[in-house]
Scaffold this active site. Structure first.
Site, PDB file in Angstrom:
ATOM      1  N   ASP A 123       0.884  -1.170   0.000  1.00 41.88           N
ATOM      2  CA  ASP A 123       0.000   0.000   0.000  1.00 41.88           C
ATOM      3  C   ASP A 123       0.922   1.221   0.000  1.00 41.88           C
ATOM      4  O   ASP A 123       1.674   1.433   0.960  1.00 41.88           O
ATOM      5  CB  ASP A 123      -0.830  -0.050   1.290  1.00 41.88           C
ATOM      6  N   ASP A 183      -2.885   4.760  -2.614  1.00 41.96           N
ATOM      7  CA  ASP A 183      -3.782   5.537  -1.769  1.00 41.96           C
ATOM      8  C   ASP A 183      -4.210   6.840  -2.470  1.00 41.96           C
ATOM      9  O   ASP A 183      -3.364   7.534  -3.061  1.00 41.96           O
ATOM     10  CB  ASP A 183      -3.020   5.877  -0.468  1.00 41.96           C
ATOM     11  N   GLU A 196      -6.937   3.798  -5.413  1.00 37.49           N
ATOM     12  CA  GLU A 196      -8.079   4.215  -4.595  1.00 37.49           C
ATOM     13  C   GLU A 196      -8.573   5.547  -5.143  1.00 37.49           C
ATOM     14  O   GLU A 196      -7.860   6.538  -5.128  1.00 37.49           O
ATOM     15  CB  GLU A 196      -7.662   4.370  -3.127  1.00 37.49           C
ATOM     16  N   HIS A 198     -10.220  -1.137   5.479  1.00 40.84           N
ATOM     17  CA  HIS A 198      -9.899  -0.608   6.812  1.00 40.84           C
ATOM     18  C   HIS A 198     -10.591   0.730   7.091  1.00 40.84           C
ATOM     19  O   HIS A 198     -10.483   1.249   8.207  1.00 40.84           O
ATOM     20  CB  HIS A 198      -8.383  -0.446   6.918  1.00 40.84           C
ATOM     21  N   ASP A 199     -11.251   1.321   6.088  1.00 39.74           N
ATOM     22  CA  ASP A 199     -11.960   2.594   6.285  1.00 39.74           C
ATOM     23  C   ASP A 199     -13.467   2.392   6.405  1.00 39.74           C
ATOM     24  O   ASP A 199     -14.196   3.366   6.640  1.00 39.74           O
ATOM     25  CB  ASP A 199     -11.738   3.523   5.079  1.00 39.74           C
TER      26      ASP A 199
HETATM   27  O1  TEU Z   1      -8.574   6.984   2.428  1.00 41.10           O
HETATM   28  C1  TEU Z   1      -9.133   7.927   1.578  1.00 41.10           C
HETATM   29  C2  TEU Z   1     -10.175   8.761   2.123  1.00 41.10           C
HETATM   30  O2  TEU Z   1     -10.543   9.725   1.476  1.00 41.10           O
HETATM   31  C3  TEU Z   1     -10.725   8.507   3.450  1.00 41.10           C
HETATM   32  O3  TEU Z   1     -10.643   9.678   4.176  1.00 41.10           O
HETATM   33  C4  TEU Z   1     -12.116   8.107   3.341  1.00 41.10           C
HETATM   34  O4  TEU Z   1     -12.883   9.096   2.725  1.00 41.10           O
HETATM   35  C5  TEU Z   1     -12.709   7.916   4.671  1.00 41.10           C
HETATM   36  O5  TEU Z   1     -11.795   7.310   5.491  1.00 41.10           O
HETATM   37  C6  TEU Z   1     -13.910   7.040   4.538  1.00 41.10           C
HETATM   38  O6  TEU Z   1     -14.158   6.507   5.738  1.00 41.10           O
HETATM   39  C7  TEU Z   1      -7.231   6.686   2.353  1.00 41.10           C
HETATM   40  C8  TEU Z   1      -6.885   5.612   3.345  1.00 41.10           C
HETATM   41  O7  TEU Z   1      -7.543   4.434   2.975  1.00 41.10           O
HETATM   42  C9  TEU Z   1      -7.224   6.090   4.716  1.00 41.10           C
HETATM   43  O8  TEU Z   1      -7.025   5.101   5.684  1.00 41.10           O
HETATM   44  C10 TEU Z   1      -6.361   7.282   4.995  1.00 41.10           C
HETATM   45  O9  TEU Z   1      -6.727   7.867   6.231  1.00 41.10           O
HETATM   46  C11 TEU Z   1      -6.466   8.351   3.907  1.00 41.10           C
HETATM   47  O10 TEU Z   1      -6.419   7.806   2.594  1.00 41.10           O
HETATM   48  C12 TEU Z   1      -5.320   9.315   4.004  1.00 41.10           C
HETATM   49  O11 TEU Z   1      -4.134   8.681   3.591  1.00 41.10           O
END
Ligand code: TEU
Length: 552
Positions: free
Chosen positions: A99, A200, A242, A316-317
């Site tokens: 990642d 990312d 992403e 994970h989000d």
């Molecule tokens: O996430 C992208 C992102 O825009 C997130 O803020 C998302 O909108 C939100 O978490 C939805 O719940 C990526 C990664 O996957 C995330 O873990 C990181 O915090 C973010 O980028 C910053 O690198």
């Protein structure tokens, strides 16, 4: 040929290393912990493991704030652990997908520390700086984690841009030297043997902050083509970007093969159908099954031959899908299997997020302090300060907080679910006594074995890979059914999305043979002209047609 890539048949398993398996009792999962569980991933059948960031980081955003792209964080181990992981995974024919977070760095990265020193520092232009406007922020761009996207640097009197926390300054991709640094670090990891990258928030790299353009900026695709040229061309490396800003109209720009950019993207349209349109995901709305059918079908059609879908419910989000759109009490097992079937029957590359394969659920906090994620803390602060209804807030957190995905993996019934013998960095979900890997492996009807069967079917039944998607379009309020068709062979996937019994008529005169490949209820008798489905029932039927009917 409808697919030609080595990863078209693959299933990808995502590991959030912090919460997966702790080998040294410090309460945080690590690389050696992952190594001990490679046989488990192999048993499931996954071909590639995507590991959330393991680089050196101060962990303001759990590693999505990298301070050294070339180093492994000591929290997770060291380079020789990583090399061992690559080699032991390869022994099991599993590839490792890294990642990489290259839209921004940590503010502790050497480049940023240097850049802050003065306006004429060599690294100044690696980041995005602007003079104040009327003694204030350059404009009203907002950070995704709340507040302004601009932070004042007292030393030089300029603001820098950060679309996430102020500790995650955005990189300036307009700078060709910066881009060369990125290509070099990607090539370094390919040299170590990684076989994939998850990129990312890659749709942000072409930003134009002065025009308030965040996603899909004018030079975005030029940069991705340069990346392909300088890093990916001719290598056995799969990429998934992403892209929260992807739509069916621009997705092909990222992943149509002839454009030579990325192999796949994560688009998030389906996963946002339970929010009030135009509002944030914390503003809840019930999911309408017909909205889900329309959105999934739209993407299945759009990516047919013109790109490739990534198929996912979780990462994970995102909150746990069984708690979100299934039923995490009475029908947990049935609904987890139904959701898996619905997704894995589709065309694309399925992703399984750790714990999804055993039906892990969201957690019920004892107090609001149990939420420790940077984004969740921000929304709690913001909503409370604007006088929200606290019950509504609690419901939104239970259903949407990122913390839900991040509770430690539930391996067994022992202390801390077998995740660590130390004190876990985040509390284990209290339901680990009855939801864990050990129990799942002992029970042939578990969610795990259903996932395993779906992964197996993707390898053995060509239709899962090449079949064209056709929705059974009947606007049924409870049932989502679709075909995967190739010539006179087809799969028919039928899922009852709700916790009630329901019926559907899928009668066809041109079926000459029908066999059930998979279901989540035992010993069912199938009559397609009057099919009664149990709560959350899911079926995968293989059918042969005589060519005298119209499949649609
Ligand atoms: O996430 C992208 C992102 O825009 C997130 O803020 C998302 O909108 C939100 O978490 C939805 O719940 C990526 C990664 O996957 C995330 O873990 C990181 O915090 C973010 O980028 C910053 O690198």
């Amino acid at each position: 040929m409808k697919y030609q890539n080595w990863w078209s048949k693959s299933v990808i398993y995502q590991i959030y290393p912090r919460s997966f398996c702790d080998s040294d009792a410090d309460g945080i999962g690590d690389i050696r912990g992952i190594i001990t569980q490679l046989d488990y991933v192999k048993l499931l059948g996954a071909d590639i493991i995507w590991i959330s960031p393991i680089n050196e980081s101060p962990f303001v955003d759990n590693g999505y704030d990298i301070s050294d792209y070339y180093a492994i964080s000591p929290v997770f181990g060291n380079m020789s652990d990583f090399e061992e992981l690559i080699s032991k995974a390869r022994d099991r024919e599993i590839g490792i997908m890294l990642d990489i977070v290259i839209n921004h760095t940590s503010d502790q990265h050497y480049w940023f520390k240097e850049a802050k020193k003065s306006k004429c520092n060599k690294y100044r232009d690696y980041y995005i700086w602007r003079d104040p406007a009327n003694n204030s922020e350059p404009n009203d761009l907002r950070s995704n984690f709340g507040g302004s996207a601009w932070e004042l640097d007292e030393t030089t009197g300029q603001y820098y841009l950060h679309f996430y926390s102020k500790e995650q300054p955005d990189l300036n991709w307009e700078n060709p030297e910066l881009r060369s640094e990125i290509w070099a670090l990607m090539n370094y990891w390919i040299g170590k043997g990684v076989e994939g990258f998850r990129l990312d928030v890659i749709d942000l790299i072409g930003k134009r902050p002065d025009h308030k353009i965040k996603e899909n900026g004018p030079r975005l695709h030029e940069y991705l083509q340069e990346m392909h040229n300088c890093v990916l061309e001719g290598k056995k490396v799969v990429t998934v970007g992403e892209t929260w800003g992807a739509t069916v109209n621009n997705a092909h720009l990222f992943c149509a093969p002839e454009r030579k950019e990325l192999d796949m993207i994560f688009q998030f349209e389906h996963i946002q159908l339970d929010k009030i349109p135009g509002k944030s995901r914390w503003d809840l709305k019930e999911l309408e099954l017909n909205d889900l059918k329309n959105t999934m079908s739209k993407w299945q059609r759009a990516m047919n031959g013109n790109g490739w879908n990534s198929l996912f419910w979780n990462n994970h989000d995102l909150p746990r899908i069984v708690s979100r759109w299934g039923n995490d009490t009475v029908y947990r097992v049935e609904s987890a299997k139904m959701l898996a079937t619905l997704l894995h029957g589709m065309k694309g590359t399925p992703f399984i997020y750790q714990g999804e394969e055993i039906g892990m659920t969201n957690f019920l906090p004892k107090t609001r302090d149990d939420y420790i994620d940077i984004e969740t803390k921000w929304i709690i602060r913001e909503r409370l300060s604007s006088g929200c209804d606290e019950k509504e807030l609690e419901k939104a957190l239970y259903l949407k907080a990122r913390d839900n995905a991040r509770t430690p993996m539930q391996w067994d019934n022992s202390l801390n679910s077998g995740f660590t013998t130390g004190t876990p960095w985040m509390n284990v979900n209290r339901n680990y006594h009855f939801i864990n890997v050990h129990l799942a492996l002992e029970d042939k009807n578990s969610v795990f074995y259903h996932y395993k069967k779906l992964v197996e079917l993707r390898k053995t039944e060509h239709l899962f890979v090449i079949g064209d998607y056709e929705l059974v379009s009947d606007n049924h309020p409870d049932i989502y059914a679709y075909y995967r068709i190739h010539g006179l062979d087809a799969l028919l996937i039928i899922c009852n999305f709700h916790n009630i019994k329901t019926e559907i008529n899928i009668r066809r005169d041109d079926i000459v043979f029908c066999e059930c490949l998979l279901s989540n209820y035992p010993d069912r008798y199938y009559n397609l002209s009057n099919l009664e489905l149990q709560p959350y029932e899911a079926l995968v039927l293989k059918i042969k047609l005589n060519g005298e009917g119209n499949v649609k």
